[in-house]
Design a protein around this motif. Structure first.
Motif, mmCIF file in Angstrom:
data_model
loop_
_atom_site.group_PDB
_atom_site.id
_atom_site.type_symbol
_atom_site.label_atom_id
_atom_site.label_comp_id
_atom_site.label_asym_id
_atom_site.label_seq_id
_atom_site.Cartn_x
_atom_site.Cartn_y
_atom_site.Cartn_z
ATOM 1 N N GLN A 190 0.831 -1.207 0.000
ATOM 2 C CA GLN A 190 0.000 0.000 0.000
ATOM 3 C C GLN A 190 0.866 1.258 0.000
ATOM 4 O OE1 GLN A 190 -2.767 -0.219 3.257
ATOM 5 N NE2 GLN A 190 -3.576 -2.211 2.603
ATOM 6 N N TRP A 191 1.949 1.262 0.830
ATOM 7 C CA TRP A 191 2.846 2.429 0.857
ATOM 8 C C TRP A 191 3.490 2.658 -0.512
ATOM 9 C CZ3 TRP A 191 5.712 0.955 6.048
ATOM 10 C CH2 TRP A 191 4.848 1.201 7.128
ATOM 11 N N ALA A 192 3.979 1.564 -1.105
ATOM 12 C CA ALA A 192 4.667 1.687 -2.388
ATOM 13 C C ALA A 192 3.703 2.188 -3.453
ATOM 14 C CB ALA A 192 5.270 0.341 -2.793
ATOM 15 N N ALA A 193 2.485 1.617 -3.508
ATOM 16 C CA ALA A 193 1.507 2.027 -4.513
ATOM 17 C C ALA A 193 1.118 3.488 -4.329
ATOM 18 C CB ALA A 193 0.272 1.123 -4.439
ATOM 19 N N ARG A 194 0.936 3.894 -3.054
ATOM 20 C CA ARG A 194 0.579 5.288 -2.804
ATOM 21 C C ARG A 194 1.714 6.232 -3.219
ATOM 22 N NH1 ARG A 194 -0.067 5.082 2.383
ATOM 23 N NH2 ARG A 194 -2.141 4.190 2.228
ATOM 24 N N LEU A 243 4.003 5.737 -5.564
ATOM 25 C CA LEU A 243 4.046 5.807 -7.028
ATOM 26 C C LEU A 243 2.908 6.683 -7.553
ATOM 27 C CD1 LEU A 243 4.819 2.054 -7.787
ATOM 28 C CD2 LEU A 243 6.362 3.965 -8.176
ATOM 29 N N HIS A 244 1.714 6.523 -6.976
ATOM 30 C CA HIS A 244 0.555 7.289 -7.438
ATOM 31 C C HIS A 244 0.765 8.784 -7.191
ATOM 32 C CE1 HIS A 244 -3.578 8.244 -8.345
ATOM 33 N NE2 HIS A 244 -3.709 8.834 -7.162
ATOM 34 N N ASN A 245 1.247 9.131 -5.987
ATOM 35 C CA ASN A 245 1.445 10.556 -5.658
ATOM 36 C C ASN A 245 2.517 11.176 -6.535
ATOM 37 O OD1 ASN A 245 -0.493 10.366 -3.710
ATOM 38 N ND2 ASN A 245 0.940 10.024 -2.018
ATOM 39 N N ALA A 246 3.565 10.384 -6.860
ATOM 40 C CA ALA A 246 4.630 10.923 -7.718
ATOM 41 C C ALA A 246 4.080 11.262 -9.101
ATOM 42 C CB ALA A 246 5.762 9.900 -7.822
ATOM 43 N N GLY A 247 3.242 10.386 -9.642
ATOM 44 C CA GLY A 247 2.647 10.671 -10.945
ATOM 45 C C GLY A 247 1.755 11.889 -10.897
ATOM 46 N N VAL A 301 13.479 6.733 -8.002
ATOM 47 C CA VAL A 301 12.943 7.906 -8.680
ATOM 48 C C VAL A 301 11.936 7.414 -9.719
ATOM 49 C CG1 VAL A 301 13.439 9.830 -10.221
ATOM 50 C CG2 VAL A 301 14.977 9.339 -8.306
ATOM 51 N N LEU A 302 10.773 8.080 -9.789
ATOM 52 C CA LEU A 302 9.755 7.766 -10.798
ATOM 53 C C LEU A 302 9.821 8.839 -11.875
ATOM 54 C CD1 LEU A 302 7.397 5.860 -11.509
ATOM 55 C CD2 LEU A 302 5.869 7.582 -10.535
ATOM 56 N N ARG A 303 10.149 8.408 -13.089
ATOM 57 C CA ARG A 303 10.199 9.339 -14.218
ATOM 58 C C ARG A 303 8.900 9.199 -15.004
ATOM 59 N NH1 ARG A 303 15.556 9.303 -17.491
ATOM 60 N NH2 ARG A 303 16.146 10.500 -15.651
ATOM 61 N N THR A 304 8.209 10.341 -15.123
ATOM 62 C CA THR A 304 6.896 10.320 -15.753
ATOM 63 C C THR A 304 6.853 11.319 -16.880
ATOM 64 O OG1 THR A 304 5.904 9.756 -13.627
ATOM 65 C CG2 THR A 304 4.411 10.538 -15.350
ATOM 66 N N ALA A 305 6.351 10.925 -18.043
ATOM 67 C CA ALA A 305 6.175 11.807 -19.200
ATOM 68 C C ALA A 305 4.687 11.872 -19.520
ATOM 69 C CB ALA A 305 6.953 11.282 -20.400
ATOM 70 N N LEU A 306 4.126 13.117 -19.466
ATOM 71 C CA LEU A 306 2.692 13.287 -19.706
ATOM 72 C C LEU A 306 2.479 14.331 -20.795
ATOM 73 C CD1 LEU A 306 1.424 13.387 -16.022
ATOM 74 C CD2 LEU A 306 1.244 11.496 -17.635
ATOM 75 N N VAL A 364 7.964 16.248 -18.617
ATOM 76 C CA VAL A 364 8.714 15.101 -18.090
ATOM 77 C C VAL A 364 9.269 15.505 -16.729
ATOM 78 C CG1 VAL A 364 10.633 13.513 -18.446
ATOM 79 C CG2 VAL A 364 9.314 14.344 -20.410
ATOM 80 N N GLY A 365 9.054 14.619 -15.741
ATOM 81 C CA GLY A 365 9.535 14.941 -14.410
ATOM 82 C C GLY A 365 10.117 13.736 -13.711
ATOM 83 N N ASP A 366 11.135 13.943 -12.886
ATOM 84 C CA ASP A 366 11.704 12.915 -12.017
ATOM 85 C C ASP A 366 11.271 13.230 -10.593
ATOM 86 O OD1 ASP A 366 12.868 11.703 -14.097
ATOM 87 O OD2 ASP A 366 14.949 11.853 -13.396
ATOM 88 N N VAL A 367 10.594 12.267 -9.970
ATOM 89 C CA VAL A 367 10.083 12.481 -8.617
ATOM 90 C C VAL A 367 10.742 11.455 -7.700
ATOM 91 C CG1 VAL A 367 8.048 12.620 -7.162
ATOM 92 C CG2 VAL A 367 7.880 13.239 -9.581
ATOM 93 N N PRO A 368 11.423 11.864 -6.629
ATOM 94 C CA PRO A 368 12.033 10.900 -5.693
ATOM 95 C C PRO A 368 10.936 10.153 -4.923
ATOM 96 C CG PRO A 368 12.229 13.127 -4.844
ATOM 97 C CD PRO A 368 11.700 13.268 -6.243
ATOM 98 N N LEU A 369 11.259 8.915 -4.561
ATOM 99 C CA LEU A 369 10.306 8.050 -3.840
ATOM 100 C C LEU A 369 10.914 7.628 -2.517
ATOM 101 C CD1 LEU A 369 9.236 5.824 -6.866
ATOM 102 C CD2 LEU A 369 7.976 7.745 -5.913
ATOM 103 N N PRO A 370 10.942 8.504 -1.520
ATOM 104 C CA PRO A 370 11.573 8.151 -0.237
ATOM 105 C C PRO A 370 10.814 7.046 0.489
ATOM 106 C CG PRO A 370 10.385 10.244 -0.088
ATOM 107 C CD PRO A 370 10.425 9.899 -1.536
#
Length: 888
Positions: free
Chosen positions: A54-58, A60-64, A152-157, A170-176
């Motif tokens: 649940q933590w990991a999915a949340r 990833l979702h918040n980073a996007g 880091v989650l790299r997302t292109a929208l 395109v953004g790189d979001v850290p996933l602490p």
């Protein structure tokens, strides 16, 4: 010496039992501890893994979502489409805007044109990732990891402006949080490991895990030893718990599940050796304690058991000697029981047979060993067999038992199922504080048969074996009580032979006795099964006829008996002729008690004898309407049904306009050898009174079915056939059911028959008539109304009847149209019937002028001599030809 020798094995066995119990207890404790650990482990691992997923999915979702915020800004979309000199200023404005978004925990963010060129950028992006895996379900989304930035989650929208894509964000979001999920295991015990992997073609690639935080794994197989690894199961979309081996061959317990719909899988494992270490440590403490307890138990056993064993051995020797004595006594008792001629058995309080002597076995056909141990209900017929347990339960609870201490006559049941009379005497005794029951049984068949013979002799005539006066009186009394409950009639018939004294005087008493025997035999053969015939003495007999419907039933039986007794009797080479005079008394009109009914039937018999004999008379007025001639007609009609004396005729009903045959009417006639041809009107009322109306209706329907089959075989038209019913058959549910069965048996469709009832018959009881009408129509049969207008002509009931076919009363038939008043009346009637949807048929039309007058007045059809003559089924070919010659 012998005592010590027998003591040692007992003590040794006891010691082994103590040791065995101790070992079993220790093993059980260990198993319970291990099972508890297994259950706790499964629950802990599964819940811990669910929380981390649940933590990991949340995360990833918040980073996007953070990158989606950048891509959805309208001002950035407007800057991307700026052209000319303002484009430099637009790029600077875009960079400034992107730097403001770095505050949303973005590592780096950039805008690209549709041509793939950087328009503006801020921050910095991860370079040289050690692991790079695409995330399923999100276009242009990749999960990256290296030692510097971690996850880091790299997302292109796409960036939309007016529903058109003008560029890409395109953004790189850290996933602490993902770092904590994989590398922080404080809630878990030592030796636990959390792994995160993704698909890489046919293989899988894994990020660093808890035990190897700086080591990545690429192109790893999903199986080990031919079976899917836990991570392989997670990547296949499955969730669960398993105990298996890892790559190193160590046994581990693993919980696995996919990370939502990202194409990633997460596994939480614990080494089982580490898992069970606390159990084994506790076992090392418990085992010495268990051994010490066993040693102490063995010492106490030796100290306390030895005296008990010595006492037990001595007691066993005494018991053996007592048993030998008991066996001798038992053999003695068994010898006595075996020699007793009466059946003896003992049963327990619960009804189980404990002893069963040979005489009992011979009586019931069971071997001794087949009976002992079974419920005593085995020897009883129903309903006592089913209720016996309830009797015993009542006896145990209350101590009450009607059979104990007294003799009773009951019925027993042998092994082969036959039942026989027994004399039973039951007593009880107490043994060892428990009540037992002993039963003595004797076969009562012989005694009961002797009693039955004595009773038969006392209640039956010795010469004819018919019931005597005493039994006849009992039977009459029984019929009175039954009739009071049911309301049915019954008849008492007193019979006296005419001229019997002359036979006795001329031929002797022996011939007279044999004549009386033949009379008795003839009476038995003539009567119904439920009837009773008895002899009062001399040449006087009595017949009891129960369950009569009408007084006519009694007259029919009496007439049948008078005729049967008038036939000649062959006796010892002589042919004797004698007749009988008979008197009939009916219950309740001719008497309500035994003496009155017998006396009144005797009085009526003397009246018949004074009238010349060979006849019957009824005491009261119950048969006023049933003359002797009517009785003879009813009796002959019984025979006519099976002697082909009844004939069914058909006459067509034609359409008034084109002369087409639309219905065939039926007419029933009786060709009687003595009376000639009788019309239905002459014998149907008598048939109804004698209960033959239903039989005549059924006979008519069968004849119609055969006629329709004959017309079909000759390729003739088969219009519906009209069958006229009286009031009683029309309302009788039995006839409706019989009609349905006959039509199914003959293969007739319901539309082949029209049931007709006269208006007077219907209006006799209109409420019941309407109910019967609904039932006939529910069976698919149409019902026609006949002789309409000659009686009530009730319009409300006519509306309720709602007939499709109405036949007018013959009084409506006009000779010509000159009688204007009659024409107007008839026009009003036909108009009313047409308004109700009925087809109107004129009756007894014999001339062309009558037909034209009735057609002028509105009649749709006509019947009568003009429509055609009465014909048998074989003679209807001219009327039913499919293309008949034009005769009119």
């Amino acid at each position: 010496m012998e005592l010590k020798r027998r003591e040692r094995p007992i003590i040794l066995v006891a010691a082994l039992l103590v040791v065995g119990v101790g070992l079993v207890a220790g093993f059980a404790v260990f198993s319970i501890m291990r099972t508890n650990v297994d259950v706790a482990l499964r629950r802990n691992l599964v819940s811990q893994l669910d929380l981390r997923v649940q933590w990991a999915a949340r995360d990833l979702h918040n980073a996007g979502l953070r990158v989606r915020v950048v891509a959805s800004r309208p001002f950035l979309a407007d800057l991307l489409v700026t052209t000319g000199k303002p484009r430099v200023a637009a790029r600077k404005a875009a960079e400034q805007g992107l730097r403001s978004f770095l505050a949303f925990r973005l590592l780096g963010v950039a805008l690209y044109t549709n041509a793939g060129k950087v328009f503006a950028a801020a921050g910095h992006f991860m370079a040289h990732p050690a692991v790079e895996l695409p995330v399923s379900g999100a276009l242009g989304t990749t999960l990256l990891w290296n030692n510097v930035h971690g996850f880091v989650l790299r997302t292109a929208l796409p960036v939309y402006r007016r529903h058109a894509v003008v560029g890409w964000a395109v953004g790189d979001v850290p996933l602490p949080m993902l770092d904590k999920v994989l590398f922080e295991v404080q809630p878990l015990q030592r030796g636990a490991n959390v792994a995160l992997c993704g698909q890489s073609g046919a293989y899988m690639s894994c990020f660093p895990d808890t035990l190897s935080p700086h080591r990545t794994k690429h192109d790893m197989a999903r199986t080990y030893g031919g079976k899917l690894l836990p991570m392989g199961l997670a990547l296949a979309g499955r969730t669960g718990f398993i105990v298996t081996h890892n790559y190193l061959g160590s046994q581990v317990a693993a919980a696995f599940r996919p990370v939502d719909h990202t194409g990633l899988g997460m596994v939480l494992t614990v080494n089982t050796a580490t898992l069970y270490a606390p159990v084994y440590r506790q076992l090392s403490l418990v085992l010495p304690l268990l051994i010490a307890v066993l040693v102490v138990a063995l010492a106490l056993l030796r100290w306390r058991l030895a005296p008990l064993v010595r006492a037990l051995v001595a007691s066993e020797r005494t018991a053996r000697e007592a048993h030998a004595q008991l066996k001798d006594t038992e053999a003695y008792i068994q010898a006595i029981l075996s020699s007793v001629e009466e059946g003896l058995a003992t049963i327990s309080e619960s009804g189980i047979i404990e002893t069963f002597n040979p005489a009992m076995a011979r009586l019931f056909g069971y071997a001794v060993e087949e009976a002992i141990g079974h419920n005593v209900a085995l020897l009883m017929p129903e309903p006592h067999r089913s209720h016996h347990d309830d009797y015993l339960r009542h006896y145990r609870e209350t101590g009450e038992a009607r059979v104990i201490g007294s003799g009773r006559e009951l019925v027993g049941r042998r092994k082969d199922g036959t039942e026989f009379a027994i004399d039973l005497r039951v007593s009880e005794f107490t043994l060892g504080g428990t009540r037992r029951i002993i039963g003595t049984v004797r076969d009562a068949t012989g005694r009961r048969e002797a009693e039955r013979r004595l009773e038969h002799v006392a209640t039956h005539d010795a010469l004819t074996d018919l019931p005597s006066r005493a039994l006849i009186q009992v039977r009459v009394d029984q019929l009175i009580r039954r009739a009071e409950r049911s309301g049915q009639l019954f008849a008492v018939m007193f019979i006296d032979l005419d001229g019997f004294k002359g036979v006795n005087d001329s031929l002797g008493h022996d011939v007279g006795d044999r004549l009386l025997q033949q009379v008795a035999q003839r009476l038995r053969g003539t009567l119904r099964v439920e009837d009773t015939v008895g002899r009062l003495g001399g040449d006087e007999f009595v017949v009891l006829a129960p369950a009569l419907v009408t007084p006519m039933d009694a007259a029919l039986i009496a007439d049948k008996l008078v005729r049967a007794l008038s036939e000649p009797y062959p006796v010892d080479g002589h042919v004797l002729y004698t007749t009988a005079s008979m008197g009939v008394a009916l219950y309740p009109q001719d008497g309500r008690d035994v003496d009155t009914l017998l006396k009144n039937s005797d009085t009526a018999m003397y009246r018949a004898k004074r009238s010349g004999g060979r006849q019957f008379h009824c005491f009261g007025d119950g048969l006023d309407g049933a003359t002797v001639d009517h009785v003879h007609i009813a009796a002959d009609l019984h025979r006519a049904l099976s002697a082909d004396e009844l004939v069914l005729y058909y006459r067509p009903v034609r359409q008034s306009g084109d002369e087409a045959v639309v219905v065939m009417e039926t007419a029933l006639k009786w060709h009687n050898a003595e009376r000639g041809i009788l019309e239905a009107e002459e014998f149907l009322p008598i048939a109804t009174e004698a209960g033959l109306a239903l039989s005549l209706a059924e006979w008519t329907l069968r004849q119609v079915g055969r006629g329709l089959s004959r017309w079909r075989d000759r390729d003739l038209m088969r219009p519906p056939v009209l069958i006229r019913l009286g009031a009683e058959p029309f309302r009788d549910a039995r006839l409706r059911e019989s009609f349905r069965a006959i039509m199914v048996d003959l293969g007739m469709a319901p539309s082949a028959v029209i049931v007709a009832i006269g208006e007077d018959d219907f209006m006799d009881d209109p409420k019941t008539g309407l109910e019967a009408l609904d039932e006939w129509r529910r069976q698919g049969l149409e019902v026609a109304l006949c002789e309409y207008g000659g009686g009530y002509s009730s319009l409300p009931y006519l509306k309720s009847f709602a007939p499709r076919f109405v036949r007018l009363d013959p009084s409506f038939t006009l000779d010509n149209v000159a009688d204007h008043e009659s024409v107007e009346t008839l026009v009003a009637v036909t108009t009313t019937l047409h308004a109700l949807g009925a087809t109107v048929t004129a009756a007894q039309v014999g001339t062309v002028e009558q037909r034209e007058a009735m057609r002028y007045a509105g009649c749709d059809r006509y019947a009568g001599n003009l429509a055609g003559p009465l014909l048998r089924a074989d003679g209807c070919e001219g009327s039913l030809a499919k293309h008949p010659p034009v005769s009119r």
